[in-house]
Scaffold this motif. Structure first.
Motif, PDB file in Angstrom:
ATOM      1  N   UNK A 187      10.070  11.492  10.620  1.00 24.08           N
ATOM      2  CA  UNK A 187       9.822  11.468   9.174  1.00 24.08           C
ATOM      3  C   UNK A 187       8.745  10.472   8.771  1.00 24.08           C
TER       4      UNK A 187
ATOM      5  N   UNK B 285      10.751  -5.852  -1.389  1.00 22.39           N
ATOM      6  CA  UNK B 285       9.493  -5.409  -0.802  1.00 22.39           C
ATOM      7  C   UNK B 285       8.264  -5.995  -1.462  1.00 22.39           C
TER       8      UNK B 285
ATOM      9  N   UNK C  74      10.268  -3.571   4.703  1.00 18.17           N
ATOM     10  CA  UNK C  74      10.789  -2.825   3.563  1.00 18.17           C
ATOM     11  C   UNK C  74      10.188  -1.419   3.492  1.00 18.17           C
ATOM     12  N   UNK C  75       8.891  -1.325   3.737  1.00 23.32           N
ATOM     13  CA  UNK C  75       8.202  -0.028   3.649  1.00 23.32           C
ATOM     14  C   UNK C  75       8.301   0.745   4.967  1.00 23.32           C
ATOM     15  N   UNK C  76       8.754   0.098   6.031  1.00 24.74           N
ATOM     16  CA  UNK C  76       8.858   0.656   7.386  1.00 24.74           C
ATOM     17  C   UNK C  76       7.517   0.822   8.067  1.00 24.74           C
TER      18      UNK C  76
ATOM     19  N   UNK D  58       6.050   2.090  -2.320  1.00 25.61           N
ATOM     20  CA  UNK D  58       7.422   2.314  -1.912  1.00 25.61           C
ATOM     21  C   UNK D  58       7.489   2.923  -0.539  1.00 25.61           C
ATOM     22  N   UNK D  59       8.669   3.435  -0.237  1.00 25.47           N
ATOM     23  CA  UNK D  59       8.933   4.051   1.060  1.00 25.47           C
ATOM     24  C   UNK D  59       8.413   5.486   0.997  1.00 25.47           C
TER      25      UNK D  59
ATOM     26  N   UNK E 118       2.240   5.079  -0.757  1.00 30.11           N
ATOM     27  CA  UNK E 118       3.154   4.014  -0.324  1.00 30.11           C
ATOM     28  C   UNK E 118       2.564   2.615  -0.496  1.00 30.11           C
ATOM     29  N   UNK E 119       1.246   2.482  -0.343  1.00 36.98           N
ATOM     30  CA  UNK E 119       0.613   1.166  -0.502  1.00 36.98           C
ATOM     31  C   UNK E 119      -0.334   1.172  -1.701  1.00 36.98           C
TER      32      UNK E 119
ATOM     33  N   UNK F  92      14.219   9.816  12.385  1.00 36.85           N
ATOM     34  CA  UNK F  92      13.578   8.971  11.382  1.00 36.85           C
ATOM     35  C   UNK F  92      12.132   8.668  11.778  1.00 36.85           C
TER      36      UNK F  92
ATOM     37  N   UNK G  46      16.493   5.017   6.483  1.00 41.17           N
ATOM     38  CA  UNK G  46      15.593   5.851   5.702  1.00 41.17           C
ATOM     39  C   UNK G  46      15.856   7.352   5.711  1.00 41.17           C
TER      40      UNK G  46
ATOM     41  N   UNK H  84       2.122  10.934  -2.989  1.00 43.40           N
ATOM     42  CA  UNK H  84       2.721   9.593  -2.896  1.00 43.40           C
ATOM     43  C   UNK H  84       1.680   8.579  -2.416  1.00 43.40           C
TER      44      UNK H  84
ATOM     45  N   UNK I 116      15.253  -0.505  11.222  1.00 46.29           N
ATOM     46  CA  UNK I 116      16.136   0.426  10.505  1.00 46.29           C
ATOM     47  C   UNK I 116      15.974   1.877  10.986  1.00 46.29           C
TER      48      UNK I 116
ATOM     49  N   UNK J  56      15.256  -1.876  -9.102  1.00 41.41           N
ATOM     50  CA  UNK J  56      14.551  -0.601  -9.167  1.00 41.41           C
ATOM     51  C   UNK J  56      15.328   0.349 -10.068  1.00 41.41           C
TER      52      UNK J  56
ATOM     53  N   UNK K 265       8.680   8.341   2.637  1.00 40.41           N
ATOM     54  CA  UNK K 265       9.564   9.509   2.694  1.00 40.41           C
ATOM     55  C   UNK K 265      10.479   9.600   1.473  1.00 40.41           C
TER      56      UNK K 265
ATOM     57  N   UNK L  80      12.715   3.507  -3.137  1.00 36.54           N
ATOM     58  CA  UNK L  80      13.368   3.005  -1.921  1.00 36.54           C
ATOM     59  C   UNK L  80      14.756   3.590  -1.792  1.00 36.54           C
ATOM     60  N   UNK L  81      15.775   2.758  -1.889  1.00 32.02           N
ATOM     61  CA  UNK L  81      17.109   3.266  -1.568  1.00 32.02           C
ATOM     62  C   UNK L  81      17.912   3.744  -2.766  1.00 32.02           C
TER      63      UNK L  81
END
Lengths: 367, 175
Positions: B120, A151, B77-79, A82-83, A359-360, B117, A43, A357, B111, A330, A85, A10-11
């Motif tokens: 992306x 999350x 959170x995951x967008x 996670x996110x 994400x889910x 964005x 993001x 990746x 966000x 994290x 990107x 994430x961040x």
């Protein structure tokens, strides 16, 4: 076994280096400062920052661990969840390093990382657990892992390291998200969860009564969206006729609250959020007879949670484990520890090009 | 399936929901209303409304209407959360014999402050896949985003609190 771990889920950009369970370095380049003016994690900034930060964080990790990169034996990286990107930056860097150093690459599920973080040891090879010496051999399976963060909110039955079953989860918002969004309503900024917990210390949690959603339902799921909505309704009630919901937006409410109202609302929210979780943890203990509970995720540092859990620990005569704050949030040392456990079992990526990746990433698909 | 499908009479409609459960039921019925569009053009549900008003609940309903069995959780959170549904499940309208999987994309754009964005997270890709998209906190003008919108069906859903009650007003507008 010296393992390099990378987490960009994430961040935070994080690189960790471990020698089995000993954490040699755990560098986290928090992007909070970068994000603060936007009131959230932005993001595309996150992606660019990961790319920009990575090299710096990596070099800092090597320097902290006092090792040359040639000493690394395995590269481990968070594949998900996670996110999207952000994840891809870490995966790309991990592939590059593994190719360059001709090392095996291990893909790790972020949740497994949070669980195994509990086994971390300091430079003196001492368990990070306060007054306890925890290691995998002394774990009583099945154990309960409680992963709570911005999350995720999950109760996981850990049958063994690498064998996970989700037995309870949020049906909508994560607990950390509810903290952050409620903080937004109270005008406490970003990251709001921690600020809300600080405000709550001075507040009276009995001043307002909030529900414990789904506590009467006999499963182990929680609903934090329900609590969030009830909280917003409570804030409007506090303001009474001041709050005309048609004309006044939720985010303008905080400006009309007194300091005492803010701290009391924060305390009432925190008590409800933590209680909601504790109720389900107790149900899980009663149902499965767990003897050990492992926490992970940013919300696990919450002081009210920790003190409520010490009561639960006494009541059921069990053991509860919390990682230190840098290993709760994290971080990549936890990914390195998970990586070493998987590498020892031969669970390495056979074709780098096929590693993508997730994400889910579902825990049940991860073995 | 005996859903009470709202009838589209004019450009803008108003409905009342008295509970989260009703909001879900409403979303379920609404999803079915556009089943002729799925797989033929991108379908975008723009969800407007404040924190806690029930946007994600309505998306749970849309997903139920599309016969998606996954647990729909918040994408804050995951967008982006990606799901799939089988158009053949709704095939009494399109009379499909074979399975045809369509993406259902749930986005929280709170966000996502810049068009870049959106690029992306795969916005353009989702449009070209003819995905069904539920977009919370949408930007004012979708046409400023990268990606072709000319064929898209756009449904705007505005949820409002009614004073101090559980009741929500739901406004619907389609292009």
């Amino acid at each position: 076994m010296i393992v390099l771990g990378i987490d960009t889920s994430c961040d935070d950009t994080s690189v960790g280096i471990t020698d089995d369970f000993v954490v040699l370095a755990n560098i986290i380049s928090s992007q909070e400062e970068l994000h603060a003016p936007w009131g959230g994690v932005v993001p595309n900034l996150a992606k660019r920052a990961h790319q920009k930060n990575f090299e710096v964080v990596y070099q800092q990790a090597l320097a902290t661990a006092k090792i040359k990169e040639e000493k690394i034996e395995v590269v481990a990286v968070t594949q998900g969840h996670g996110l999207a990107v952000a994840l891809e930056v870490g995966i790309e860097k991990a592939k590059q390093l593994a190719k360059k150093l001709r090392l095996p690459l291990v893909a790790v599920h972020h949740s497994e990382g949070h669980f195994v973080a509990n086994y971390a040891r300091d430079l003196n090879n001492k368990s990070i657990q306060r007054d306890k010496d925890l290691n995998i051999d002394s774990t009583i399976f099945p154990a309960l892992a409680v992963l709570i963060a911005g999350g995720q909110t999950q109760l996981i039955k850990v049958n063994r390291v690498g064998g996970y079953e989700i037995i309870g989860q949020t049906v909508d918002d994560a607990i950390g998200e509810a903290f952050d969004k409620s903080a937004r309503v109270l005008g406490l900024g970003y990251p709001g969860g921690a600020a809300l917990a600080r405000a709550a210390i001075k507040g009276n949690d009995k001043a307002y009564s909030l529900p414990r959603p789904m506590s009467q339902i006999d499963n182990l799921d929680v609903s934090y969206a329900g609590l969030k909505t009830a909280f917003i309704r409570q804030v409007r009630e506090v303001l009474g006729p001041e709050s005309d919901s048609v004309t006044k937006s939720v985010e303008s409410l905080a400006g009309h609250l007194t300091k005492k109202q803010i701290t009391d609302l924060a305390a009432a929210f925190q008590a409800a959020a933590i209680d909601t979780l504790i109720i389900k943890i107790e149900k899980a203990i009663q149902k499965y007879g767990f003897k050990q509970i492992f926490f992970g995720g940013g919300v696990a540092v919450n002081q009210l949670l920790q003190s409520k859990m010490s009561e639960v620990t006494k009541k059921y005569q069990l053991e509860t484990f919390f990682p230190t704050p840098d290993l709760c949030r994290d971080n990549a040392a936890m990914i390195a520890i998970a990586g070493s456990l998987r590498a020892k079992k031969g669970l390495v990526v056979s074709n780098f090009d096929q590693l993508d990746r997730q994400p889910q990433f579902s825990l049940s698909e991860y073995q | 399936m005996a859903y009470n499908i709202p009838v589209l009479k004019k450009q803008s409609e108003l409905f009342l929901s008295r509970s989260a459960q009703e909001t879900i039921k409403f979303g379920q019925a609404l999803a079915l209303r556009f089943r002729e569009d799925y797989g033929r053009r991108p379908v975008i549900f723009r969800l407007l409304g404040e924190l806690g008003v029930g946007k994600t609940q309505l998306v749970k309903g849309l997903a139920a209407g599309l016969n998606i069995k996954d647990l729909i959780t918040s994408p804050s959170y995951t967008l982006v959360n990606e799901y799939y549904f089988d158009l053949a499940d709704l095939n009494d309208y399109q009379q499909l014999k074979d399975k045809k999987f369509i993406s259902f994309i749930h986005i929280d754009a709170w966000r996502l402050t810049k068009p870049d964005t959106f690029k992306q997270i795969g916005w353009g890709k989702y449009l070209s896949q003819l995905a069904v998209i539920a977009l919370e906190w949408p930007p004012q003008n979708l046409s400023l985003l990268p990606g072709k919108l000319d064929q898209a069906k756009i449904i705007s859903i505005k949820l409002n609190y009614q004073n101090q009650t559980e009741t929500r007003e739901i406004f619907i507008e389609t292009n």
